[in-house]
Enzyme design. Structure first.
Site, PDB file in Angstrom:
ATOM      1  N   LYS A  33      -3.492  -4.482   9.249  1.00 19.84           N
ATOM      2  CA  LYS A  33      -2.077  -4.177   9.006  1.00 19.84           C
ATOM      3  C   LYS A  33      -1.432  -3.680  10.290  1.00 19.84           C
ATOM      4  O   LYS A  33      -1.822  -2.640  10.837  1.00 19.84           O
ATOM      5  CB  LYS A  33      -1.935  -3.148   7.885  1.00 19.84           C
ATOM      6  CG  LYS A  33      -0.480  -2.882   7.552  1.00 19.84           C
ATOM      7  CD  LYS A  33      -0.315  -2.344   6.185  1.00 19.84           C
ATOM      8  CE  LYS A  33       1.137  -2.054   5.869  1.00 19.84           C
ATOM      9  NZ  LYS A  33       1.295  -1.373   4.598  1.00 19.84           N
TER      10      LYS A  33
ATOM     11  N   CYS B  63      -2.866   4.816  12.044  1.00 19.27           N
ATOM     12  CA  CYS B  63      -3.385   6.180  11.874  1.00 19.27           C
ATOM     13  C   CYS B  63      -3.686   6.737  13.254  1.00 19.27           C
ATOM     14  O   CYS B  63      -4.102   5.991  14.149  1.00 19.27           O
ATOM     15  CB  CYS B  63      -4.723   6.171  11.131  1.00 19.27           C
ATOM     16  SG  CYS B  63      -4.706   5.362   9.582  1.00 19.27           S
TER      17      CYS B  63
ATOM     18  N   ILE C 124       4.251  11.190   3.948  1.00 21.60           N
ATOM     19  CA  ILE C 124       3.268  11.605   2.931  1.00 21.60           C
ATOM     20  C   ILE C 124       1.965  12.032   3.608  1.00 21.60           C
ATOM     21  O   ILE C 124       1.337  13.006   3.186  1.00 21.60           O
ATOM     22  CB  ILE C 124       2.973  10.436   1.948  1.00 21.60           C
ATOM     23  CG1 ILE C 124       4.264   9.855   1.366  1.00 21.60           C
ATOM     24  CG2 ILE C 124       1.997  10.866   0.864  1.00 21.60           C
ATOM     25  CD1 ILE C 124       4.937  10.634   0.305  1.00 21.60           C
ATOM     26  N   GLY C 125       1.566  11.275   4.639  1.00 24.76           N
ATOM     27  CA  GLY C 125       0.378  11.676   5.394  1.00 24.76           C
ATOM     28  C   GLY C 125      -0.929  11.338   4.703  1.00 24.76           C
ATOM     29  O   GLY C 125      -1.885  12.111   4.744  1.00 24.76           O
ATOM     30  N   LEU C 126      -0.991  10.171   4.076  1.00 27.06           N
ATOM     31  CA  LEU C 126      -2.229   9.670   3.479  1.00 27.06           C
ATOM     32  C   LEU C 126      -2.908  10.669   2.546  1.00 27.06           C
ATOM     33  O   LEU C 126      -4.095  10.978   2.668  1.00 27.06           O
ATOM     34  CB  LEU C 126      -3.203   9.193   4.570  1.00 27.06           C
ATOM     35  CG  LEU C 126      -2.678   8.024   5.405  1.00 27.06           C
ATOM     36  CD1 LEU C 126      -3.707   7.588   6.432  1.00 27.06           C
ATOM     37  CD2 LEU C 126      -2.293   6.836   4.533  1.00 27.06           C
TER      38      LEU C 126
ATOM     39  N   GLY D 174       8.337  -5.597   4.075  1.00 28.22           N
ATOM     40  CA  GLY D 174       9.330  -4.785   4.769  1.00 28.22           C
ATOM     41  C   GLY D 174      10.691  -5.028   4.145  1.00 28.22           C
ATOM     42  O   GLY D 174      11.376  -5.977   4.491  1.00 28.22           O
TER      43      GLY D 174
ATOM     44  N   SER E  63       0.828  -1.207   0.000  1.00 28.32           N
ATOM     45  CA  SER E  63       0.000   0.000   0.000  1.00 28.32           C
ATOM     46  C   SER E  63       0.865   1.262   0.000  1.00 28.32           C
ATOM     47  O   SER E  63       1.841   1.364   0.744  1.00 28.32           O
ATOM     48  CB  SER E  63      -0.897  -0.006   1.242  1.00 28.32           C
ATOM     49  OG  SER E  63      -1.688   1.151   1.260  1.00 28.32           O
TER      50      SER E  63
ATOM     51  N   LYS F 167      -3.215   2.343  -2.362  1.00 28.29           N
ATOM     52  CA  LYS F 167      -2.862   3.358  -1.347  1.00 28.29           C
ATOM     53  C   LYS F 167      -4.035   3.499  -0.374  1.00 28.29           C
ATOM     54  O   LYS F 167      -5.191   3.508  -0.816  1.00 28.29           O
ATOM     55  CB  LYS F 167      -2.605   4.677  -2.082  1.00 28.29           C
ATOM     56  CG  LYS F 167      -2.520   5.908  -1.213  1.00 28.29           C
ATOM     57  CD  LYS F 167      -1.110   6.175  -0.763  1.00 28.29           C
ATOM     58  CE  LYS F 167      -1.040   7.293   0.279  1.00 28.29           C
ATOM     59  NZ  LYS F 167       0.115   7.144   1.150  1.00 28.29           N
TER      60      LYS F 167
HETATM   61  C1  LIG Z   1       5.911   6.327   0.256  1.00 26.30           C
HETATM   62  C2  LIG Z   1       5.198   5.306   1.085  1.00 26.30           C
HETATM   63  C3  LIG Z   1       3.819   5.412   1.278  1.00 26.30           C
HETATM   64  C4  LIG Z   1       3.146   4.454   2.048  1.00 26.30           C
HETATM   65  N1  LIG Z   1       1.787   4.569   2.198  1.00 26.30           N
HETATM   66  C5  LIG Z   1       1.113   3.617   2.898  1.00 26.30           C
HETATM   67  C6  LIG Z   1      -0.301   3.664   2.998  1.00 26.30           C
HETATM   68  O1  LIG Z   1      -0.963   4.525   2.413  1.00 26.30           O
HETATM   69  N2  LIG Z   1      -0.903   2.705   3.736  1.00 26.30           N
HETATM   70  C7  LIG Z   1      -0.219   1.698   4.370  1.00 26.30           C
HETATM   71  O2  LIG Z   1      -0.840   0.843   5.019  1.00 26.30           O
HETATM   72  N3  LIG Z   1       1.137   1.620   4.257  1.00 26.30           N
HETATM   73  C8  LIG Z   1       1.800   2.550   3.542  1.00 26.30           C
HETATM   74  N4  LIG Z   1       3.165   2.448   3.403  1.00 26.30           N
HETATM   75  C9  LIG Z   1       3.869   1.308   4.043  1.00 26.30           C
HETATM   76  C10 LIG Z   1       4.106   0.175   3.041  1.00 26.30           C
HETATM   77  O3  LIG Z   1       2.888  -0.346   2.547  1.00 26.30           O
HETATM   78  C11 LIG Z   1       4.921  -0.969   3.697  1.00 26.30           C
HETATM   79  O4  LIG Z   1       4.187  -1.500   4.774  1.00 26.30           O
HETATM   80  C12 LIG Z   1       6.272  -0.508   4.229  1.00 26.30           C
HETATM   81  O5  LIG Z   1       6.820   0.514   3.422  1.00 26.30           O
HETATM   82  C13 LIG Z   1       7.279  -1.657   4.329  1.00 26.30           C
HETATM   83  O6  LIG Z   1       7.517  -2.268   3.074  1.00 26.30           O
HETATM   84  P1  LIG Z   1       8.731  -1.836   2.093  1.00 26.30           P
HETATM   85  O7  LIG Z   1       9.964  -1.753   2.921  1.00 26.30           O
HETATM   86  O8  LIG Z   1       8.754  -2.876   1.021  1.00 26.30           O
HETATM   87  O9  LIG Z   1       8.357  -0.481   1.547  1.00 26.30           O
HETATM   88  C14 LIG Z   1       3.858   3.386   2.645  1.00 26.30           C
HETATM   89  C15 LIG Z   1       5.246   3.282   2.437  1.00 26.30           C
HETATM   90  C16 LIG Z   1       5.912   4.213   1.675  1.00 26.30           C
HETATM   91  C17 LIG Z   1       7.401   4.068   1.472  1.00 26.30           C
END
Ligand SMILES: Cc1cc2nc3c(=O)[nH]c(=O)nc-3n(C[C@H](O)[C@H](O)[C@H](O)COP(=O)(O)O)c2cc1C
Length: 328
Positions: A184, A147, A88-90, A263, A38, A62
């Site tokens: 999550k 959140c 980013i802040g959703l 992760g 996401s 997202k």
């Molecule tokens: C730029 C960015 C935006 C993210 N936005 C969300 C989000 O909207 N909702 C959410 O549950 N996780 C969000 N995440 C977390 C990712 O879904 C994921 O759980 C986390 O980044 C770990 O995985 P990764 O290391 O492969 O990125 C975001 C991560 C990044 C880097």
């Protein structure tokens, strides 16, 4: 009109070992165990230029909120060793626009969609789930509980069992019976197993883990916080050992609960670590920013790695690292 794809095949693809890569994620039958994460691939439309999004287990969208949001002020990204911080802040268009454009596109394209929802109150989460209830093309709902709870001094839902469970119970009640609800989890807790047990008791069909870790960087030139939002979420390879540990601990405590692991996954072997620790599927997030075809490559690499290790079915590798060594 035919569309040009930039990368879909590598030379070795034809020789991939014969491994059944299908998986069951909390009742959702997926042809591939590799999904997006996401917030890292929007709703998959941009990614579709680089890889076939219908070949993914699913696109995890997202996190969407009820109303449009512009997110936090810039700068909102900072590079860190082996990772990145984001605040980013959703940011997002709100549920109405999401249903009309993003979800409609995924449906027309024939891609599976795991829809991530986020809210500031339990009621907002319930309303979002209700809006998704009678909509076609929702494979599962992922509940982003990282959140701030606006009704409790901005305390993050995911960081305590009671508020996390309240959200999950409300979403489960509002979601159609056959659609899995994935909670999550945040790694920023003392005991992730306690939270996992609480949300499963509240009705979660599966768990996504992990969300980003809360971090911070200071710009030594300006001598101020590097992010306008001061703190941000740390992601990328730097967090992989934390994520693998979380998956391991939760699978050990709740071996029957399906886990979507994520992760810092950048390669098929990274993904394999999560699977061996207990994940029934994996999400690829930060890696997509510098390699938009990473999920397709990782799926191929994972298939090859499983074949090399003698697995005929992906499902047989899930949690394999927990098995006792055979007596010699
Ligand atoms: C730029 C960015 C935006 C993210 N936005 C969300 C989000 O909207 N909702 C959410 O549950 N996780 C969000 N995440 C977390 C990712 O879904 C994921 O759980 C986390 O980044 C770990 O995985 P990764 O290391 O492969 O990125 C975001 C991560 C990044 C880097």
């Amino acid at each position: 009109m035919t569309r040009m794809r930039i990368t879909t095949m590598t030379p070795g693809e034809a020789e991939l070992p014969d491994v059944d890569m299908s998986t069951d994620l909390a009742g959702a039958a997926l042809p591939s165990p590799v999904l997006t994460a996401s917030g890292c691939a929007a709703a998959g439309r941009e990614l579709d230029q680089f890889m076939d999004v219908t070949a993914l287990g699913a696109v995890v969208t997202k996190s969407i909120m009820l109303k449009p949001r512009s997110g936090r002020p810039t700068p909102r990204m900072a590079e860190t060793p082996s990772g990145m911080l984001n605040s980013i802040g959703l940011q997002g268009p709100g549920i109405d626009s999401f249903l009309e454009t993003d979800l409609a596109w995924l449906r027309t394209r024939g891609a599976r969609a795991v829809v991530s929802i986020a809210g500031g109150t339990v009621d907002e989460f319930a309303k979002l789930a209700q809006r998704l209830r009678n909509v076609d093309g929702v494979t599962a709902v992922e509940v982003n509980i990282s959140c701030p709870n606006v009704e409790d001094r901005g305390q993050v839902f995911a960081c305590a069992a009671a508020p996390a469970s309240a959200v999950v119970a409300a979403v489960r009640r509002a979601t159609a019976p056959g659609i899995p609800v994935l909670a999550k989890l945040s790694p920023d807790v003392t005991d992730i197993v306690e939270i996992a047990q609480a949300v499963v008791a509240a009705g979660a069909d599966g768990l996504s883990m992990i969300n980003t870790l809360l971090g911070m960087a200071i710009d030594t030139d300006t001598m101020r916080p590097a992010l306008a939002g001061v703190t941000g979420g740390l992601s990328g390879p730097a967090i992989r050992p934390v994520a693998v540990r979380c998956v391991w601990q939760v699978h050990q405590a709740l071996p029957d609960v399906p886990i979507l692991g994520m992760g810092g996954i950048r390669t098929g072997l990274d993904a394999l670590e999560f699977v061996l620790a207990g994940a029934s599927a994996v999400s690829v997030g930060t890696a997509v920013f510098n390699d938009p075809s990473a999920p397709a490559r990782i799926a191929r690499e994972l298939q090859r790695a499983l074949g090399d290790r003698g697995f005929e079915r992906f499902a047989d590798a899930v949690g394999y690292a927990h098995r006792a060594e055979p007596e010699s």
